[in-house]
Design a protein around this motif. Structure first.
Motif, PDB file in Angstrom:
ATOM      1  N   LYS A   1     -11.616  -6.686 -10.881  1.00  0.00           N
ATOM      2  CA  LYS A   1     -12.815  -7.532 -10.796  1.00  0.00           C
ATOM      3  C   LYS A   1     -14.088  -6.695 -10.701  1.00  0.00           C
ATOM      4  N   ASP A   2     -13.979  -5.561 -10.022  1.00  0.00           N
ATOM      5  CA  ASP A   2     -15.138  -4.690  -9.859  1.00  0.00           C
ATOM      6  C   ASP A   2     -15.273  -3.666 -10.972  1.00  0.00           C
ATOM      7  N   GLY A   3     -14.471  -3.834 -12.054  1.00  0.00           N
ATOM      8  CA  GLY A   3     -14.598  -2.950 -13.199  1.00  0.00           C
ATOM      9  C   GLY A   3     -13.888  -1.625 -13.043  1.00  0.00           C
ATOM     10  N   LEU A   4     -12.895  -1.557 -12.179  1.00  0.00           N
ATOM     11  CA  LEU A   4     -12.156  -0.319 -11.954  1.00  0.00           C
ATOM     12  C   LEU A   4     -10.726  -0.462 -12.445  1.00  0.00           C
ATOM     13  N   LYS A   5     -10.071   0.677 -12.682  1.00  0.00           N
ATOM     14  CA  LYS A   5      -8.681   0.670 -13.123  1.00  0.00           C
ATOM     15  C   LYS A   5      -7.752   0.493 -11.924  1.00  0.00           C
ATOM     16  N   SER A   6      -6.563   0.022 -12.188  1.00  0.00           N
ATOM     17  CA  SER A   6      -5.561  -0.091 -11.142  1.00  0.00           C
ATOM     18  C   SER A   6      -5.134   1.301 -10.690  1.00  0.00           C
ATOM     19  N   VAL A   7      -4.763   1.426  -9.444  1.00  0.00           N
ATOM     20  CA  VAL A   7      -4.333   2.723  -8.932  1.00  0.00           C
ATOM     21  C   VAL A   7      -2.860   2.922  -9.236  1.00  0.00           C
ATOM     22  N   GLU A   8      -2.430   4.160  -9.224  1.00  0.00           N
ATOM     23  CA  GLU A   8      -1.041   4.474  -9.500  1.00  0.00           C
ATOM     24  C   GLU A   8      -0.164   4.038  -8.320  1.00  0.00           C
ATOM     25  N   ALA A   9       1.003   3.536  -8.663  1.00  0.00           N
ATOM     26  CA  ALA A   9       1.942   3.083  -7.630  1.00  0.00           C
ATOM     27  C   ALA A   9       2.767   4.270  -7.146  1.00  0.00           C
ATOM     28  N   ASP A  10       2.132   5.129  -6.351  1.00  0.00           N
ATOM     29  CA  ASP A  10       2.826   6.308  -5.839  1.00  0.00           C
ATOM     30  C   ASP A  10       2.942   6.213  -4.315  1.00  0.00           C
ATOM     31  N   GLU A  11       3.528   7.240  -3.716  1.00  0.00           N
ATOM     32  CA  GLU A  11       3.781   7.232  -2.274  1.00  0.00           C
ATOM     33  C   GLU A  11       2.480   7.232  -1.472  1.00  0.00           C
ATOM     34  N   ALA A  12       1.476   7.978  -1.943  1.00  0.00           N
ATOM     35  CA  ALA A  12       0.215   8.069  -1.203  1.00  0.00           C
ATOM     36  C   ALA A  12      -0.477   6.714  -1.134  1.00  0.00           C
ATOM     37  N   HIS A  13      -0.515   6.004  -2.278  1.00  0.00           N
ATOM     38  CA  HIS A  13      -1.169   4.700  -2.271  1.00  0.00           C
ATOM     39  C   HIS A  13      -0.322   3.655  -1.533  1.00  0.00           C
ATOM     40  N   GLY A  14       0.996   3.821  -1.566  1.00  0.00           N
ATOM     41  CA  GLY A  14       1.833   2.926  -0.770  1.00  0.00           C
ATOM     42  C   GLY A  14       1.581   3.108   0.719  1.00  0.00           C
ATOM     43  N   ARG A  15       1.414   4.361   1.132  1.00  0.00           N
ATOM     44  CA  ARG A  15       1.099   4.624   2.533  1.00  0.00           C
ATOM     45  C   ARG A  15      -0.270   4.053   2.895  1.00  0.00           C
ATOM     46  N   PHE A  16      -1.230   4.160   1.978  1.00  0.00           N
ATOM     47  CA  PHE A  16      -2.552   3.591   2.227  1.00  0.00           C
ATOM     48  C   PHE A  16      -2.461   2.085   2.419  1.00  0.00           C
ATOM     49  N   LEU A  17      -1.669   1.417   1.576  1.00  0.00           N
ATOM     50  CA  LEU A  17      -1.563  -0.033   1.680  1.00  0.00           C
ATOM     51  C   LEU A  17      -0.917  -0.433   3.006  1.00  0.00           C
ATOM     52  N   GLN A  18       0.074   0.332   3.455  1.00  0.00           N
ATOM     53  CA  GLN A  18       0.711   0.009   4.734  1.00  0.00           C
ATOM     54  C   GLN A  18      -0.303   0.104   5.877  1.00  0.00           C
ATOM     55  N   LEU A  19      -1.095   1.203   5.891  1.00  0.00           N
ATOM     56  CA  LEU A  19      -2.115   1.360   6.927  1.00  0.00           C
ATOM     57  C   LEU A  19      -3.200   0.295   6.795  1.00  0.00           C
ATOM     58  N   ALA A  20      -3.552  -0.031   5.556  1.00  0.00           N
ATOM     59  CA  ALA A  20      -4.573  -1.047   5.335  1.00  0.00           C
ATOM     60  C   ALA A  20      -4.108  -2.407   5.837  1.00  0.00           C
ATOM     61  N   THR A  21      -2.820  -2.707   5.645  1.00  0.00           N
ATOM     62  CA  THR A  21      -2.283  -3.981   6.128  1.00  0.00           C
ATOM     63  C   THR A  21      -2.369  -4.065   7.643  1.00  0.00           C
ATOM     64  N   ASN A  22      -2.000  -2.985   8.316  1.00  0.00           N
ATOM     65  CA  ASN A  22      -2.119  -2.963   9.777  1.00  0.00           C
ATOM     66  C   ASN A  22      -3.561  -3.154  10.216  1.00  0.00           C
ATOM     67  N   ALA A  23      -4.480  -2.460   9.525  1.00  0.00           N
ATOM     68  CA  ALA A  23      -5.892  -2.562   9.891  1.00  0.00           C
ATOM     69  C   ALA A  23      -6.437  -3.955   9.613  1.00  0.00           C
ATOM     70  N   LEU A  24      -5.987  -4.598   8.542  1.00  0.00           N
ATOM     71  CA  LEU A  24      -6.424  -5.963   8.260  1.00  0.00           C
ATOM     72  C   LEU A  24      -5.990  -6.910   9.378  1.00  0.00           C
ATOM     73  N   SER A  25      -4.773  -6.727   9.863  1.00  0.00           N
ATOM     74  CA  SER A  25      -4.302  -7.558  10.969  1.00  0.00           C
ATOM     75  C   SER A  25      -5.124  -7.290  12.229  1.00  0.00           C
ATOM     76  N   ASP A  26      -5.414  -6.017  12.492  1.00  0.00           N
ATOM     77  CA  ASP A  26      -6.192  -5.669  13.683  1.00  0.00           C
ATOM     78  C   ASP A  26      -7.629  -6.159  13.611  1.00  0.00           C
ATOM     79  N   SER A  27      -8.158  -6.285  12.405  1.00  0.00           N
ATOM     80  CA  SER A  27      -9.574  -6.628  12.248  1.00  0.00           C
ATOM     81  C   SER A  27      -9.914  -7.999  12.807  1.00  0.00           C
ATOM     82  N   PHE A  28      -8.910  -8.860  12.986  1.00  0.00           N
ATOM     83  CA  PHE A  28      -9.189 -10.179  13.547  1.00  0.00           C
ATOM     84  C   PHE A  28      -9.549 -10.094  15.027  1.00  0.00           C
ATOM     85  N   PHE A  29      -9.209  -8.966  15.657  1.00  0.00           N
ATOM     86  CA  PHE A  29      -9.586  -8.760  17.053  1.00  0.00           C
ATOM     87  C   PHE A  29     -10.854  -7.920  17.190  1.00  0.00           C
TER      88      PHE A  29
END
Length: 704
Positions: A576-604
């Motif tokens: 949507k912002d005009g960028l390419k999709s990121v590669e589905a590798d271990e580093a980006h998978g780890r980022f998504l896991q941390l991002a998910t935790n942070a998204l849950s925490d952000s409600f507090f």
């Protein structure tokens, strides 16, 4: 009859007064007072004194705050009951000196010559001998030998006998006088340096603490103490290049302003750090200008090296921020908007929040630190504080294994300098506020590179930290993009469809794809929340509706769908912002896991925006403690008296010795000699006394 009754009443009053004086001057009364002072001192040491009242309310709660306030525990050393105890202790010790001092001095001068031969024979330490010398010659010989042993002697004629009275260590009595006098002197010095003079000015001259905001120079006279104030202890904070002519004296309900007879100009503030970022040395280069003479002179104030001038002592107390200039970037934390905005601030100032719909908020910039040494392994994130509320024990295993709470290693210590941080308060239009602390640089915690965003509701609470994972550009942009996309229903639907297509690309699985798409959309919607509850907490409440036997399995399936659909949501947002999709590798998978935790925490997190520090211009400020303490010399004198008194009492032993000499009874050749009876006493019988007695017992009978 009336006269007799009056006389009885006068005698009763005199006896009652004498009993009162005896009680006040007694040792048991003084020890009781010292015990109370010791207890009060412990309270004053453990409980911080003269803190702002809200701090005590937050610490103890309304009930105990009121109880401790009634007891004046927040300013123990200036409380009326503490001053009364001090006054009684001074009176008790003074009366003790007045009552017993003359007796001790008289006893020191006394030779105790009213003894008899028989009484000497009743002493435990005694000896008898005969000598061929005459009574007079033996008395002179004995007196000389006692003088050689360090005794003072006196010869007293007792009819047909001669008494040699000797004494040594009479200065022992001075020990009691000096020790008791030291208590009086130290208490008087302590009262001189206490807040009692300030309290007297408040009671007599109507001085009141100032509890508002404003420029110091414009604060009214009723909140200011004059130059003639005999004693005070205040602080002054001076930014580099600025000057100060006042000191701030904190009070429980505000501050008092103490005008100074000098101007303190801070030319330069020096600070050195250890490799960990902890301060190693800090000092202030100042210029002092005397208001009376107009003369100026430079000086340097270091820790433990104060500058002393005309009874004023300037100590290097600490250092603060002097109004550093900050440049930050704001990111929305609510809704689907993701437009960043620039915001500037000055430490100590306020800035209206103009980004998005948040104009009702005000940012109060409370602090900036260029160095921060943190225990990274003991930090807590926002979710960890609410963990017990977030998960049902029956299915916690299915979710908790995906969380990275720093609280799991709370006992470990890993001190590191994590760089600059900014501290601020977000206050809404109703006055409600939360305090935040954000770090400028990402740090590595538990093997993950994250930005730490601290939050606390009460000033006395520790910060809880939201961990925002750093993206490929070492920023928070990607996480903010994912956060905004999660709040966009259209992007959630698009991501759910893309996830279902990716998970079931088979042509004959259309019906299953529709069901999977619905499940993915529902999981994203639940995780996105309803404005009040979201993240893992919302998931846990949703799973409570599942039968207990199936909860763990349902939680595992739910999390797999959520993780997969969040990945697609991230890619949809980038496209949507005009960028390419990121590669589905271990580093980006780890980022998504941390991002998910942070998204849950952000409600507090409880903030409409996240403010990221981008640049700063540091302005240092030195905090100096300015004191005038006339009682310091008095206390030092009291300490000298105490040392003399203790030394005299413990290391000087009073000894008394008597030798009763009389002619030998008999006739003819049996006459011409004399016999002696010696007795010796001391207040404390020690091994040294026993040895000394044995030496004198052998030495005195020896022939010349």
């Amino acid at each position: 009859m009336s006269t007799s009754t009056t006389g009885i009443e006068l005698k009763t009053q005199r006896r009652s007064f004498a009993e009162f004086v005896e009680l006040v001057s007694s040792m048991r009364f003084a020890i009781s007072l010292l015990t109370l002072i010791a207890v009060a001192s412990v309270i004053g040491t453990v409980l911080k004194q003269n803190e702002p009242m809200p701090n005590y309310v937050n610490q103890f709660g309304p009930f105990w705050f009121a109880v401790f306030d009634k007891l004046s525990l927040y300013s123990v050393y200036s409380a009326w009951w503490f001053l009364v105890i001090m006054g009684f202790l001074v009176a008790s010790t003074s009366l003790c000196i007045v009552r017993n001092g003359p007796k001790m001095l008289k006893d020191m001068r006394s030779w105790r010559e009213n003894v008899r031969e028989q009484s000497l024979r009743n002493f435990h330490h005694k000896a008898e001998w005969q000598a061929p010398l005459t009574r007079a010659a033996l008395a002179q010989q004995t007196a000389q030998r006692l003088k050689d042993a360090g005794y003072q002697t006196k010869l007293v004629q007792k009819g047909d006998a001669t008494l040699v009275a000797a004494k040594r260590g009479g200065a022992n009595k001075w020990g009691y006088i000096f020790a008791h006098g030291a208590i009086v002197v130290i208490c008087v010095g302590g009262l001189l340096d206490s807040e009692m003079p300030i309290r007297v000015q408040q009671w007599v001259f109507g001085k009141t603490p100032f509890a508002g905001d404003g420029v110091i120079a414009e604060i009214p006279a009723e909140h200011r103490l004059s130059l003639s104030n005999p004693t005070f202890r205040g602080n002054t904070m001076i930014p580099e290049g600025a000057s100060s002519t006042t000191a701030i004296i904190p009070q429980a309900d505000g501050v008092l302003i103490q005008d100074l007879p000098i101007t303190i100009l801070l030319k330069k503030f020096h600070i050195d750090f250890y490799s960990t970022g902890m301060p190693k040395l800090f000092a202030s280069d100042v210029v002092i200008t005397d208001h009376e003479t107009g003369k100026s002179f430079p000086g340097t104030i270091k820790v433990n090296e104060p500058l002393i001038y005309k009874g004023l002592a300037l100590y290097q107390s600490s250092f603060e921020d002097g109004g550093s200039k900050l440049k930050l970037t704001g990111f929305p934390m609510t809704g689907k908007a993701d437009q960043r905005f620039d915001i500037n601030g000055t430490v100590g100032g306020k800035t209206p929040l103009t980004g998005g719909d948040d104009s009702a908020y005000t940012v109060e910039w409370t602090g900036f630190r260029p160095f921060n040494v943190e225990n990274l392994s003991a930090g807590q994130d926002v979710r960890a504080v609410n963990k017990s509320e977030s998960f049902n024990e029956k299915f916690a295993v299915g979710l908790d294994k995906r969380l990275g709470s720093a609280a799991k290693n709370a006992e470990n210590k890993d001190l590191k300098n994590v760089g600059p941080s900014v501290q601020y308060i977000l206050r809404d239009k109703t006055g409600q506020a939360r305090e935040y602390q954000n770090y400028m640089q990402p740090v590595t915690v538990d093997g993950a590179t994250v930005f730490l965003a601290g939050m606390r509701v009460n000033p006395g609470d520790p910060f809880s930290y939201l961990r925002i994972p750093a993206d490929d550009n070492h920023g928070v942009t990607e996480w903010m993009r994912l956060r905004a996309a999660l709040q966009d229903p259209a992007l959630r639907e698009q991501a759910a469809g893309q996830y279902a297509q990716r998970a079931m690309p088979q042509a004959d699985a259309a019906a299953l794809r529709v069901q999977l798409q619905e499940s993915a959309a529902k999981s994203l919607t639940i995780f996105a929340g309803n404005g009040k509850e979201g993240g893992f907490l919302a998931i846990s409440h949703f799973l409570e509706k599942v039968p207990p036997a199936e909860q763990e399995k349902a939680a595992d399936i739910f999390m797999k769908i959520l993780n997969g659909s969040l990945w697609d949501l991230w890619q949809v947002a980038r496209v949507k912002d005009g960028l390419k999709s990121v590669e589905a590798d271990e580093a980006h998978g780890r980022f998504l896991q941390l991002a998910t935790n942070a998204l849950s925490d952000s409600f507090f997190y409880g903030a409409p925006v996240y403010l990221q520090l981008e640049d700063f211009t540091e302005i240092k400020a030195s905090v100096l403690q300015v004191t005038r303490s006339p009682g310091k010399g008095v206390v030092y004198l009291g300490c000298l008296f105490l040392v003399i008194g203790v030394f005299s009492m413990f290391y000087i032993r009073e000894r008394r010795l008597w030798v009763w000499i009389r002619d030998v009874a008999g006739e003819g050749e049996a006459r011409g000699g004399s016999e002696a009876v010696m007795a010796m006493s001391t207040q404390r019988k020690t091994l040294d006394f026993e040895k000394e007695f044995e030496i004198l017992k052998r030495k005195l009978p020896q022939s010349a």
